[in-house]
Design a protein around this motif. Structure first.
Motif, PDB file in Angstrom:
ATOM      1  N   THR A 407       0.812  -1.229   0.000  1.00 20.59           N
ATOM      2  CA  THR A 407       0.000   0.000   0.000  1.00 20.59           C
ATOM      3  C   THR A 407       0.840   1.271   0.000  1.00 20.59           C
ATOM      4  O   THR A 407       0.282   2.373  -0.050  1.00 20.59           O
ATOM      5  CB  THR A 407      -0.932   0.024   1.227  1.00 20.59           C
ATOM      6  OG1 THR A 407      -0.134  -0.124   2.420  1.00 20.59           O
ATOM      7  CG2 THR A 407      -1.950  -1.101   1.166  1.00 20.59           C
ATOM      8  N   GLN A 412      -1.836   3.018  -4.557  1.00 19.92           N
ATOM      9  CA  GLN A 412      -2.415   2.024  -3.656  1.00 19.92           C
ATOM     10  C   GLN A 412      -2.730   2.602  -2.281  1.00 19.92           C
ATOM     11  O   GLN A 412      -3.150   1.879  -1.390  1.00 19.92           O
ATOM     12  CB  GLN A 412      -1.471   0.828  -3.503  1.00 19.92           C
ATOM     13  CG  GLN A 412      -1.297   0.008  -4.764  1.00 19.92           C
ATOM     14  CD  GLN A 412      -2.578  -0.671  -5.192  1.00 19.92           C
ATOM     15  OE1 GLN A 412      -3.316  -1.218  -4.395  1.00 19.92           O
ATOM     16  NE2 GLN A 412      -2.860  -0.610  -6.489  1.00 19.92           N
ATOM     17  N   ALA A 520      -2.363   1.788   6.698  1.00 18.35           N
ATOM     18  CA  ALA A 520      -2.929   0.610   6.038  1.00 18.35           C
ATOM     19  C   ALA A 520      -3.482  -0.346   7.084  1.00 18.35           C
ATOM     20  O   ALA A 520      -2.779  -0.700   8.040  1.00 18.35           O
ATOM     21  CB  ALA A 520      -1.872  -0.085   5.189  1.00 18.35           C
ATOM     22  N   GLY A 544      -7.043  -1.491  -1.490  1.00 19.46           N
ATOM     23  CA  GLY A 544      -5.879  -2.138  -2.072  1.00 19.46           C
ATOM     24  C   GLY A 544      -6.117  -3.612  -2.328  1.00 19.46           C
ATOM     25  O   GLY A 544      -7.270  -4.074  -2.362  1.00 19.46           O
TER      26      GLY A 544
END
Length: 573
Positions: A407, A412, A520, A544
């Motif tokens: 990510t 992303q 993330a 993602g």
């Protein structure tokens, strides 16, 4: 007794069949409700063997590492015993069942869900079939039974092809031979329990009831879509409300199958000290309850709590709880109950031929994907958070690092750090042979197929997320963090203030309360799973890849065998 033919027909009963209707069906042709069993001339008790498992999680093949138990030759040390797997579990159940003609095989939930690829690829149909072949009769519904929602769980009970993937197995799926019980799980559309609340089985004419319960906290452990429209009622209130109903039917022997558990301090057949939700639950149960078979915490214990026997059989089919009950023929009540956890050791039990054939049929379809080579490891990656003072694990940190790598690119999500819940990392990687790692190994660690999501949080919110590791949790459930992120926590400080704010750093820079960070996480955490409410406030979300795909890409990208990272990212004062 439940006639074998009728037991096979049970899954075809209406989905919301009230508990009383099921009990009446099981009691048909037996004693009139409200009457105790007639007393025969022989007053010897009826001896019953109850065999129980919990948290099987689709482990048709033996779990890597088996089970860790206390080493009898070295006090304070542990050793690993090769145990578990459907082939050996079936033989163990058959061997133990042969000791007593009066027997029943039951479970305390999480038989499916969070499963290795061999089962998960087929929506756990192989596991349902394997447990049916073993003779499982009754099971509580665990939280992981709701991973794919109620409709899918009902399909597992009743049979039929998956609505999206169709029939992928070697033969049509006929549904579970055993009956799910869910006394505390209510469909809000009709006010009925989603499965019967209990079942009654007769042993030489004496009835014994088994009440099945899902833990009340299930909505916090499952994605919201999996439990939408369902209500999970208090476990104790549910049981205590059912006791008079059972007694009016002449039932005095009562066992509870509950998907909730505790955290013991002793070995797999000991209980010198136990904590966790099961303690309070058992202490408040009606005195008429004689036996509690528990699960959920993946621990093994045989306890006496408030005068009642309480058992749990670890996880993944490595143990069978062997419980011996004496029923009084005159009163119908329990005279005595004792138990021991039997290790499903590979050097004690042979492989069951039926299980071998069933597994082989599914392996033929799934084998190429399961055995696809991904990379190599130089040492085992442990997943046990209790073996590190700070709560970090080699496997959890590997997953977090893979999430960050997947990510970090701008397209992303441009993540700066990654967090993952330890409950979403199901197992580690065990070094075997040349260290080869397959896709099946990675899927066993990350079986949920969660999408990664990058969100924006302030430093103040991020600090609040870290504090939520202790809020509303039966025990510390540490987040696993990616490289470059570090902090210290102090167990002596009050909940809500355990993380030392000045210790939190990202790539060596102190965390700033007002700064915005790209973090993330997985979709489960983004929905507030495991009680992380602050993560639902994340903004500018970017979706993602799946977590297991990110892990595969990360392992493939390594130039040589992977080494576990040091466990110093999270420090305990």
């Amino acid at each position: 007794m439940i006639h074998p033919g009728f037991r096979r027909a049970l899954p075809r009963l209406p989905r919301a069949l009230p508990a009383l209707a099921l009990a009446t069906a099981l009691l048909a042709g037996c004693a009139t409700p409200g009457q105790a069993p007639s007393s025969p001339t022989n007053e010897a008790p009826v001896r019953v063997k109850v065999l129980a498992i919990n948290d099987f999680h689709g482990n048709l093949l033996p779990p890597a590492g088996g089970i860790r138990i206390a080493d009898p030759a070295r006090p304070g040390e542990t050793l690993q015993v090769q145990a578990g797997g459907a082939e050996y579990l079936a033989s163990a159940v058959q061997s133990l069942r042969a000791k007593n003609p009066h027997h029943v095989f039951v479970a305390a939930g999480d038989l499916v869900g969070a499963s290795p690829l061999l089962s998960a690829l087929f929506h756990d149909e192989p596991t349902i079939e394997a447990l049916g072949l073993m003779g499982l009769e009754l099971s509580a519904v665990g939280n992981h039974e709701f991973d794919e929602g109620l409709a899918e769980l009902q399909r597992k009970q009743n049979g039929g092809c998956h609505p999206g993937d169709g029939c992928k197995g070697p033969k049509p799926f006929e549904g579970a031979r055993y009956r799910y019980l869910a006394a505390s799980t209510v469909d809000e559309r009709n006010g009925q329990t989603v499965f019967p609340a209990y079942a009654i089985k007769r042993f030489d004419g004496v009835p014994m009831a088994f009440i099945g319960l899902t833990l009340k906290g299930t909505p916090g452990l499952v994605s919201p879509s999996g439990v939408r429209g369902l209500r999970f009622e208090d476990e104790v209130q549910t049981v205590n409300r059912l006791v008079p109903e059972l007694q009016r039917q002449g039932v005095q022997a009562i066992a509870v199958l509950i998907h909730e558990g505790g955290y013991p301090t002793g070995g797999h057949n000991e209980c010198p000290g136990i904590s966790g939700p099961i303690v309070d639950i058992v202490e408040r149960l009606d005195p008429a309850v004689d036996l509690v078979i528990s699960g959920h915490t993946h621990r093994a214990y045989v306890c006496r709590i408030a005068g009642r026997l309480v058992t749990s059989g670890d996880k993944f089919g490595t143990l069978v709880s062997e419980i011996d009950v004496e029923l009084d023929r005159r009163s119908g009540d329990v005279r005595s109950v004792s138990a021991g956890n039997v290790i499903v050791q590979h050097d004690r039990f042979a492989k069951d031929a039926q299980q071998t054939a069933l597994i082989a049929g599914y392996q033929q379809v799934a084998g190429p994907l399961i055995h696809r080579h991904v990379g190599r490891i130089a040492a085992s990656f442990d997943r046990d958070e209790t073996r590190s003072p700070g709560g970090g694990t080699a496997m959890g940190q590997l997953v977090a690092d893979a999430m960050l790598a997947a990510t970090a690119p701008a397209d992303q999500g441009a993540a700066e750090l990654a967090l993952t819940n330890i409950g979403g990392v199901r197992t580690g990687l065990v070094l075997q042979g040349d260290g080869s790692v397959s896709y099946g190994d990675l899927f066993a660690a990350l079986p949920f197929g969660n999408a990664l999501v990058t969100v924006e949080l302030s430093g103040a919110q991020l600090l609040q997320v870290l504090e939520e590791q202790w809020r509303g949790q039966p025990k510390f459930r540490p987040l696993q963090v990616s490289r470059g992120f570090a902090y210290t926590w102090d167990p002596a400080r009050p909940v809500g203030q355990r993380v030392l704010p000045d210790s939190v750093t990202l790539n060596g820079e102190p965390l700033r309360a007002e700064r915005r960070y790209r973090v993330a996480i997985n979709a489960f955490l983004q929905a507030g799973g495991d009680g992380y409410a602050t993560l639902t406030q994340g903004q500018a979300a970017v979706i993602g890849p799946r977590d297991v795909d990110a892990l595969e890409a990360f392992v493939k990208a390594q130039p040589g065998p992977l080494q576990p990272s040091s466990l110093d990212r999270v420090r305990r004062r």
